[in-house]
Design an enzyme around this catalytic site. Structure first.
Site, PDB file in Angstrom:
ATOM      1  N   LEU A  80       1.054  -1.845  -0.291  1.00 12.76           N
ATOM      2  CA  LEU A  80      -0.262   0.137  -0.311  1.00 12.76           C
ATOM      3  C   LEU A  80       0.913   1.317  -0.231  1.00 12.76           C
ATOM      4  O   LEU A  80       1.891   1.118   0.762  1.00 12.76           O
ATOM      5  CB  LEU A  80      -0.753  -0.006   1.651  1.00 12.76           C
ATOM      6  CG  LEU A  80      -2.344  -1.129   1.151  1.00 12.76           C
ATOM      7  CD1 LEU A  80      -3.177  -0.860   2.925  1.00 12.76           C
ATOM      8  CD2 LEU A  80      -2.705  -1.207   0.300  1.00 12.76           C
ATOM      9  N   ASP A  81       0.422   1.626  -1.038  1.00 11.93           N
ATOM     10  CA  ASP A  81       1.474   3.347  -0.565  1.00 11.93           C
ATOM     11  C   ASP A  81       1.122   3.848   0.484  1.00 11.93           C
ATOM     12  O   ASP A  81       0.428   3.783   1.282  1.00 11.93           O
ATOM     13  CB  ASP A  81       0.296   4.553  -1.790  1.00 11.93           C
ATOM     14  CG  ASP A  81       0.516   3.367  -3.034  1.00 11.93           C
ATOM     15  OD1 ASP A  81       1.908   3.037  -3.825  1.00 11.93           O
ATOM     16  OD2 ASP A  81       0.014   4.201  -4.341  1.00 11.93           O
TER      17      ASP A  81
END
Length: 261
Positions: A80-81
């Site tokens: 996930l960013d």
């Protein structure tokens, strides 16, 4: 290396079907390789602003997974960013990471995206057909407009513009490319302001089985977790993962535990 080649290859295949960089292994004097410690898998609600890694060597260190998880040898299943939130699996089992993360298995990942503007259902059609970027085409997504979900406030909050409304979309992908949801919504004119992964649906069916056959399903959500919290797998989830790796996700255990959708 003095260990028989067959033994070494068998053990490497157990780890991942290939040797995965960064996974804990021990090299014994005889040349054998063994996994370090019993494999472990957890479910984590990643907060906004946290790097999806355990270290940060930048000049100005940012929050990392280590600030929330004090367990050794875990690695994210997918990413996930930093500015994305939500559901994240971490495991020390390299073979399980491959089985859950690789796009060939087409596990569904659902995201709730707060976007700038007010898209119509027709505006979402390109997402459903798939969008061709310069570097890759996306698979068709499931995309729909939803009411605002009940998430904890983000810290810091998104930047609102009084003259432009925002809307919430549910987008389900069967692949996990870098910043894919953000690129897709921007491509149709509605930039993503907030992104939360809310569900991962894992099917026991292998690609070779085809779509016509039923398979056990593991539907993993954020239920019971707040941002920054994690939990171990339940006995049912442990059994599912074990059977997933042995290639028999519809075996006798299914009669006992059922299909937890």
């Amino acid at each position: 290396m003095s260990a028989p080649r067959e033994s070494l290859l068998e053990l490497v295949d157990y780890v991942l079907g290939r040797l995965x960089l960064g996974f804990p292994v021990d090299f014994f004097p005889a040349g054998l390789i063994a996994l370090n410690k019993t494999p472990q898998t957890i479910v984590f609600y990643k907060p906004y602003g946290v790097l999806c890694q355990f270290t940060d060597n930048s000049a100005h260190p940012r929050p990392t997974l280590k600030d929330y998880i004090n367990l050794p040898d875990l690695y994210p299943v997918g990413r996930l960013d930093q500015d994305s939130e939500g559901l994240l699996l971490l495991t020390s089992n390299g073979k399980l990471q491959h089985r859950l993360a690789h796009r060939e298995f087409a596990h569904q990942r659902t995201y709730f995206a707060q976007v700038e503007g007010s898209p119509t259902d027709e505006d979402l059609e390109p997402l459903r057909r798939g969008i061709t970027f310069a570097d890759y085409p996306t698979r068709p997504a499931i995309a729909k407009i939803i009411t605002e979900p009940d998430f904890p406030p983000r810290n810091p909050p998104i930047r609102y513009r009084a003259s432009i409304p925002t809307s919430w979309l549910s987008i389900t992908l069967t692949e996990g490319r870098n910043r894919q949801v953000r690129r897709m919504t921007a491509a149709v004119g509605f930039p993503t302001l907030r992104l939360v992964r809310v569900q991962i649906q894992v099917t026991g069916r292998s690609p070779q089985q085809g779509k016509g056959k039923s398979a056990a399903t593991w539907c993993l959500t954020l239920e019971g977790l707040s941002p920054g919290q994690w939990r171990p797998l339940t006995p049912w989830e442990e059994n599912f993962c074990q059977q997933l790796l042995t290639g028999n996700p519809n075996g006798p255990w299914q009669k006992k535990f059922g299909d937890r959708r």
